[in-house]
Design a protein around this motif. Structure first.
Motif, PDB file in Angstrom:
ATOM      1  N   ASN A 296       0.813  -1.222   0.000  1.00 11.42           N
ATOM      2  CA  ASN A 296       0.000   0.000   0.000  1.00 11.42           C
ATOM      3  C   ASN A 296       0.845   1.270   0.000  1.00 11.42           C
ATOM      4  O   ASN A 296       0.331   2.357   0.291  1.00 11.42           O
ATOM      5  CB  ASN A 296      -0.974   0.007   1.191  1.00 11.42           C
ATOM      6  CG  ASN A 296      -1.953  -1.149   1.123  1.00 11.42           C
ATOM      7  OD1 ASN A 296      -2.378  -1.556   0.043  1.00 11.42           O
ATOM      8  ND2 ASN A 296      -2.302  -1.696   2.278  1.00 11.42           N
ATOM      9  N   ARG A 297       2.132   1.145  -0.299  1.00  7.72           N
ATOM     10  CA  ARG A 297       2.980   2.321  -0.486  1.00  7.72           C
ATOM     11  C   ARG A 297       3.687   2.161  -1.821  1.00  7.72           C
ATOM     12  O   ARG A 297       4.692   1.456  -1.936  1.00  7.72           O
ATOM     13  CB  ARG A 297       3.992   2.478   0.650  1.00  7.72           C
ATOM     14  CG  ARG A 297       4.665   3.864   0.627  1.00  7.72           C
ATOM     15  CD  ARG A 297       5.610   4.049   1.799  1.00  7.72           C
ATOM     16  NE  ARG A 297       6.882   3.387   1.581  1.00  7.72           N
ATOM     17  CZ  ARG A 297       7.608   2.843   2.532  1.00  7.72           C
ATOM     18  NH1 ARG A 297       7.153   2.805   3.779  1.00  7.72           N
ATOM     19  NH2 ARG A 297       8.774   2.284   2.269  1.00  7.72           N
ATOM     20  N   ASN A 298       3.150   2.805  -2.846  1.00  8.04           N
ATOM     21  CA  ASN A 298       3.632   2.615  -4.199  1.00  8.04           C
ATOM     22  C   ASN A 298       4.825   3.518  -4.493  1.00  8.04           C
ATOM     23  O   ASN A 298       5.156   4.414  -3.718  1.00  8.04           O
ATOM     24  CB  ASN A 298       2.507   2.898  -5.198  1.00  8.04           C
ATOM     25  CG  ASN A 298       1.275   2.050  -4.921  1.00  8.04           C
ATOM     26  OD1 ASN A 298       1.385   0.931  -4.425  1.00  8.04           O
ATOM     27  ND2 ASN A 298       0.106   2.576  -5.244  1.00  8.04           N
ATOM     28  N   GLY A 299       5.464   3.272  -5.628  1.00  6.89           N
ATOM     29  CA  GLY A 299       6.575   4.103  -6.071  1.00  6.89           C
ATOM     30  C   GLY A 299       6.372   4.511  -7.516  1.00  6.89           C
ATOM     31  O   GLY A 299       5.752   3.782  -8.294  1.00  6.89           O
ATOM     32  N   ALA A 300       6.905   5.694  -7.883  1.00  7.90           N
ATOM     33  CA  ALA A 300       6.731   6.211  -9.238  1.00  7.90           C
ATOM     34  C   ALA A 300       8.036   6.127 -10.009  1.00  7.90           C
ATOM     35  O   ALA A 300       9.127   6.149  -9.438  1.00  7.90           O
ATOM     36  CB  ALA A 300       6.241   7.657  -9.194  1.00  7.90           C
ATOM     37  N   ALA A 301       7.919   6.005 -11.341  1.00 10.40           N
ATOM     38  CA  ALA A 301       9.092   5.974 -12.217  1.00 10.40           C
ATOM     39  C   ALA A 301       8.704   6.508 -13.585  1.00 10.40           C
ATOM     40  O   ALA A 301       7.522   6.561 -13.941  1.00 10.40           O
ATOM     41  CB  ALA A 301       9.633   4.552 -12.332  1.00 10.40           C
TER      42      ALA A 301
END
Length: 617
Positions: A296-301
């Motif tokens: 539930n803690r996403n990351g962006a790229a």
């Protein structure tokens, strides 16, 4: 991917079975039985079908088989001596020169070098322990004695920093011996990638090296462009700062994130490239620092290039990774994050480029076992963690948007006893329900899906598929049972046959409590549709018992287990159409579980024991 590794109990004991007056030895599990009979009658009748049957890892069977398990993603790089030798031969590619060494002297080959060129050399001899040196005049610039512990063939990699005349020398390690030896060496031109970005270069036909300085634990991706469309080239072997082949730590994810260098130690890494003609190219590197994510803690790229992510997991976690913003063929792969703290080239046992020592543990399974994700969509990756671990996730990053998210979700749905759950299955997806089982548990399962043909698999604690069942064309409901042989987490998966449908479904499980019986009490009942009866008896040493089993019909399934989950073979003799007998004797206190499952018609039964121990005055 190892696949996940499955263990079995191996406890056996011997019992004597008397057949027609002749004693023979028979293997049983954990128990001893003495049976005085004329003939043996089969009690259990394994059968598949809608209701399931006894078999596999418990009550197995079922209609059409379904399920499957992805292998572990932790593919081990081959660091064997043979693999190292083969790699060195590939990037050295030098015809050996035969020479004779005089004791207390050295053999010498002059080298005219330019700054930036790299010399790679090796030697071997059966007559003495050879050593290689690079010298300028009488000043030794570099030397090597052994390739690695236990291999006295020296391997030398040295980079020239100043134009000039040098010499390659071969000598005895202690200058006390001599004899015949072979030496091979090559001089390579290099392209330096001292910082991220692209470098323009003109190359000659043949092999050259790309130099990539790396910090310990750093991850870089190599990039190339070929303005001359007639020039063909590719990245080949990666050479470590010691001259030995690189540990290739990124191998498990290289299909998704190509051309990665992961540095177990700091130093200059050299990548061998080969051009088929003279031409121009642009070559470079980009640093790929992993982005930390959690459930539930996403990351962006950004799209367009491979990206990396870090994720901490606990044993038993069932995780779904997804990149829904990308193209369906973008892809995700997972490996265990290398433990960079353990790598140290000053210690043979922790040198990542040396062959593994004999004391190095053999890894039977990886950190994760892959589970079916969303069908026909590589943007979804589902797995169960086999132990606590730090994972490295690779995403292809192919998409039409400028940025995307790596989404991390808990895919495990708690599956409590005695509750009837309702859920909606999405087309192409697989739902995962989890519960903890302890040895000896007998569990009844029920499912119903009106809108799709359901396919169900049960995974055991080692993430092996223990049961797989599916509805027949005219069925909507399934009922099956499980005897828990191994303690730990169990996973029940629900999907659609062919993954082409979805809709609402119900799922429930119910633990069947064991009733006790013995000398002074009998096990009796009637098996009807869907029934499972469990009876428990304690057998003690020096107290043999006569088993009398009566039944109106034998059209039901029977499985006998010890309390620790082992299967038990209790041969019974059919003495008349409705009665079977056996004699039970054990060498230690033993709890037995009698599991009876309805199969066809309703059946009344009664099981009793009477003591055969001699009466004492």
């Amino acid at each position: 991917m190892l696949g996940a590794f499955f263990y079995q109990h191996n406890r056996t004991a011997c019992a004597c079975v008397q057949l027609n007056g002749v004693g023979i030895m028979k293997k049983f599990t954990s128990l001893s039985f003495v049976v005085l009979t004329v003939a043996l009658a089969q009690v259990a009748h394994p059968q598949g079908g809608q209701g399931g049957g006894f078999g596999g890892g418990g009550f197995g069977g079922g209609a059409a088989g379904f399920g499957g398990q992805g292998g572990s993603q932790n593919t081990l790089h081959d660091r064997s001596v043979a693999a190292i030798n083969a790699s060195i031969a590939e990037y050295l590619r030098a015809d050996p020169i035969k020479n004779i060494l005089t004791p207390e002297g050295f053999s010498e080959w002059p080298l005219e070098l330019k700054a930036g060129q790299v010399v790679i050399a090796e030697a071997n001899s059966e007559a003495f322990d050879p050593m290689l040196e690079i010298a300028r005049g009488e000043v030794v610039q570099a030397s090597n004695d052994d390739r690695f512990p236990g291999d006295q063939r020296p391997l030398l990699l040295w980079r020239c920093e100043v134009d000039g005349n040098y010499s390659l020398r071969a000598r005895s390690f202690r200058d006390k011996a001599g004899g015949q030896f072979h030496i091979g060496f090559r001089i390579y031109d290099t392209i330096d990638l001292l910082k991220p970005g692209m470098v323009d270069a003109e190359v000659d036909e043949g092999i050259f090296l790309v130099r990539v300085p790396m910090a310990k634990g750093q991850i870089k991706q190599l990039v190339r462009e070929v303005p001359d469309r007639y020039l063909w080239l590719e990245f080949e072997h990666i050479i470590s700062p010691l001259g030995l082949p690189d540990a290739n730590l990124a191998r498990p994810i290289d299909e998704i994130a190509e051309d990665l260098i992961v540095a177990p130690v700091a130093g200059d890494y050299y990548v061998m490239m080969e051009a088929d003609i003279d031409g121009k190219l642009r070559v470079g590197s980009r640093e790929v620092p992993p982005v930390e994510v959690a459930v539930n803690r996403n990351g962006a790229a950004k799209t367009g290039n491979a990206s990396l992510w870090k994720l901490d997991v606990k044993k038993g976690d069932v995780i779904e990774l997804s990149t829904p913003d990308l193209n369906p063929n973008s892809g995700i792969d997972v490996m265990e994050m290398p433990d960079f703290a353990k790598f140290d080239v000053s210690k043979p046992e922790s040198n990542p480029f040396f062959p593994p020592s004999k004391d190095e543990p053999v890894i039977l399974g990886g950190a994760i076992s892959q589970l079916p994700g969303r069908a026909r969509d590589s943007r979804y990756f589902t797995f169960v963690a086999n132990h606590d671990a730090k994972l490295l996730i690779a995403s292809g990053g192919t998409g039409t948007t400028q940025a995307y998210a790596m989404e991390v979700a808990n895919a495990a749905i708690p599956f409590d006893d005695g509750k009837n759950y309702e859920k909606k299955l999405t087309i192409g997806k697989t739902d995962y329900w989890v519960f903890d089982g302890k040895v000896g548990d007998v569990i009844k399962f029920r499912s119903d899906a009106q809108a799709f043909a359901s396919a169900i698999s049960v995974y055991g604690p080692a993430t092996s598929v223990m049961q797989s069942i599916a509805t027949s064309p005219d069925e909507t409901s399934l009922g099956w049972n499980l005897f828990v042989e191994y303690p730990g987490q169990y996973i029940v998966s629900m999907s659609c046959v062919g993954h082409g449908g979805g809709g609402n479904y119900t799922l429930a499980r119910e633990a069947v409590s064991a009733k006790e019986f013995g000398i002074n009490s009998r096990a009796s009942g009637e098996l009807k549709q869907g029934d499972v009866h469990v009876w428990k008896v304690l057998a003690t040493p020096d107290e043999p018992m006569l088993v009398k089993w009566q039944s109106e019909t034998w059209d039901y399934e029977v499985e006998i287990r010890s309390a620790d989950g082992d299967r038990v073979d209790l041969p019974l003799t059919l003495t008349d159409a409705r009665t079977k007998h056996a004699i039970l004797s054990v060498s230690k206190p033993t709890t037995l579980l009698f599991v009876l499952k309805h199969r066809g018609n309703a059946a009344k039964y009664e099981i009793g024991f009477s003591s055969l121990a001699p009466k004492t005055k």
